[in-house]
Scaffold this active site. Sequence first.
Site, PDB file in Angstrom:
ATOM      1  N   SER A  63       6.326   5.071  11.310  1.00  0.00           N
ATOM      2  CA  SER A  63       7.204   6.105  10.757  1.00  0.00           C
ATOM      3  C   SER A  63       6.508   7.449  10.820  1.00  0.00           C
ATOM      4  CB  SER A  63       7.542   5.788   9.296  1.00  0.00           C
ATOM      5  OG  SER A  63       8.046   6.963   8.681  1.00  0.00           O
ATOM      6  N   HIS A  90       9.879   5.290  14.469  1.00  0.00           N
ATOM      7  CA  HIS A  90      10.796   5.289  13.330  1.00  0.00           C
ATOM      8  C   HIS A  90      10.901   6.701  12.766  1.00  0.00           C
ATOM      9  CE1 HIS A  90      12.887   3.191  10.027  1.00  0.00           C
ATOM     10  NE2 HIS A  90      12.284   4.047   9.212  1.00  0.00           N
ATOM     11  N   ASP A 108      12.608   9.024   9.913  1.00  0.00           N
ATOM     12  CA  ASP A 108      13.248   8.984   8.594  1.00  0.00           C
ATOM     13  C   ASP A 108      13.982  10.283   8.320  1.00  0.00           C
ATOM     14  OD1 ASP A 108      12.520   6.399   7.479  1.00  0.00           O
ATOM     15  OD2 ASP A 108      10.459   7.108   7.586  1.00  0.00           O
ATOM     16  N   MET A 134      16.285  12.330   5.822  1.00  0.00           N
ATOM     17  CA  MET A 134      16.631  12.372   4.389  1.00  0.00           C
ATOM     18  C   MET A 134      17.328  13.685   4.070  1.00  0.00           C
ATOM     19  SD  MET A 134      13.130  10.934   2.718  1.00  0.00           S
ATOM     20  CE  MET A 134      12.229   9.557   3.444  1.00  0.00           C
ATOM     21  N   HIS A 154      16.562   6.261  11.065  1.00  0.00           N
ATOM     22  CA  HIS A 154      16.955   5.680   9.775  1.00  0.00           C
ATOM     23  C   HIS A 154      17.598   6.788   8.945  1.00  0.00           C
ATOM     24  CE1 HIS A 154      15.234   3.856   5.733  1.00  0.00           C
ATOM     25  NE2 HIS A 154      16.557   3.864   5.763  1.00  0.00           N
ATOM     26  N   MET A 198      18.988   8.241   5.860  1.00  0.00           N
ATOM     27  CA  MET A 198      19.063   8.178   4.387  1.00  0.00           C
ATOM     28  C   MET A 198      19.834   9.398   3.904  1.00  0.00           C
ATOM     29  SD  MET A 198      15.175   6.849   3.818  1.00  0.00           S
ATOM     30  CE  MET A 198      14.734   7.422   5.454  1.00  0.00           C
ATOM     31  N   MET A 247      14.818  -2.602   2.985  1.00  0.00           N
ATOM     32  CA  MET A 247      13.905  -1.648   2.335  1.00  0.00           C
ATOM     33  C   MET A 247      13.019  -2.415   1.356  1.00  0.00           C
ATOM     34  SD  MET A 247      14.317   1.378   3.573  1.00  0.00           S
ATOM     35  CE  MET A 247      12.958   1.962   2.557  1.00  0.00           C
ATOM     36  N   ASP A 250      10.794  -2.093   5.910  1.00  0.00           N
ATOM     37  CA  ASP A 250      10.394  -0.687   5.793  1.00  0.00           C
ATOM     38  C   ASP A 250       9.916  -0.390   4.378  1.00  0.00           C
ATOM     39  OD1 ASP A 250      10.153   2.051   5.970  1.00  0.00           O
ATOM     40  OD2 ASP A 250      12.246   2.429   6.481  1.00  0.00           O
TER      41      ASP A 250
HETATM   42  C1  DX5 Z   1      10.848   5.466   3.004  1.00  0.00           C
HETATM   43  C2  DX5 Z   1      10.997   5.497   4.496  1.00  0.00           C
HETATM   44  C3  DX5 Z   1       9.920   4.745   5.187  1.00  0.00           C
HETATM   45  C4  DX5 Z   1       8.551   5.261   4.908  1.00  0.00           C
HETATM   46  C5  DX5 Z   1       7.582   4.149   5.085  1.00  0.00           C
HETATM   47  O1  DX5 Z   1      11.876   6.143   2.428  1.00  0.00           O
HETATM   48  O2  DX5 Z   1      12.236   4.939   4.896  1.00  0.00           O
HETATM   49  O3  DX5 Z   1      10.167   4.639   6.580  1.00  0.00           O
HETATM   50  O4  DX5 Z   1       8.187   6.324   5.713  1.00  0.00           O
HETATM   51  O5  DX5 Z   1       6.340   4.640   4.733  1.00  0.00           O
HETATM   52  P1  DX5 Z   1       5.157   3.713   4.242  1.00  0.00           P
HETATM   53  O6  DX5 Z   1       4.850   2.759   5.357  1.00  0.00           O
HETATM   54  O7  DX5 Z   1       4.080   4.689   4.000  1.00  0.00           O
HETATM   55  O8  DX5 Z   1       5.623   2.977   3.009  1.00  0.00           O
HETATM   56 ZN    ZN Z   2      12.543   4.377   7.128  1.00  0.00          ZN
END
Ligand code: DX5
Ligand code: ZN
Length: 227
Positions: free
Chosen positions: A8, A33, A35, A37, A66, A68, A137, A176
């Site tokens: 990620s 990956h 993320d 948000m 991903h 969010m 998750m 994840d």
């Molecule tokens: C959390 C994200 C993850 C996150 C994982 O909201 O969806 O992808 O970056 O990070 P680690 O591996 O540090 O928990």
């Molecule tokens: Zn993620």
Amino acid sequence: MSIRLAPSILSADFSALGRDIDAITRGGADQVHVDVMDGHFVPNLTIGVPVVRSLRKATSLPLDVHLMITDPDRFIEPFIDAGANLVSVHVEVLPHLHRTIGLIKKLGAQAGVVLNPSTPVGAIAEVAADVDFVLVMSVNPGFGGQVFIPRSLAKIRAVRALLDAAGNTTAPIEVDGGVDLVTVAPVVEAGGDWLVAGQAVFGAGNPEAAARALKDAALHAARGGRR
Ligand code: DX5
Ligand code: ZN
């Protein structure tokens, strides 16, 4: 199901993403990956379509986006146009999940559905035959570097059973949150196929070595474990 490592970039150096992606590629990463948000669905803001477009030019690895965000339907097409190969959406925000999965596939990407830690596995029962993958998750989404929630192991097993019962035996499970050298073996033994890792890859200064170590540990668990 083959193991894939999906670092990620949330924990990467955003001023040097190209360098960090080269490092994880050398370390054996299988997909990147990303993320996304929105500060509404989760209490954090990250990146959007322009960054995915730039990443597309920087790597030939699949981009695993991903979402969010509270209204993913509005952004699926722009992200796929920008180069996303896999798009995952949260079941918690989608009243018409079946339609959304169809849209992602129609636009040429692979469709994943995501379950938050408090969301029951049954929430995806009616679409289990339609998804290309499921993302479990194992932390509450919003931040990297959180602690793996142990209950997630039982959930991974339950998702595998649900997919298999629906005849979708080839759909992988992505996991994840909090995946590291300690948690990766139990995750793989429970049925995790695609392993997202942020801090465990980018947190210690040598992403290439960290990616390689994590992938080796995952492959070792897959070979020697109960699967
Ligand atoms: C959390 C994200 C993850 C996150 C994982 O909201 O969806 O992808 O970056 O990070 P680690 O591996 O540090 O928990
Ligand atoms: Zn993620």
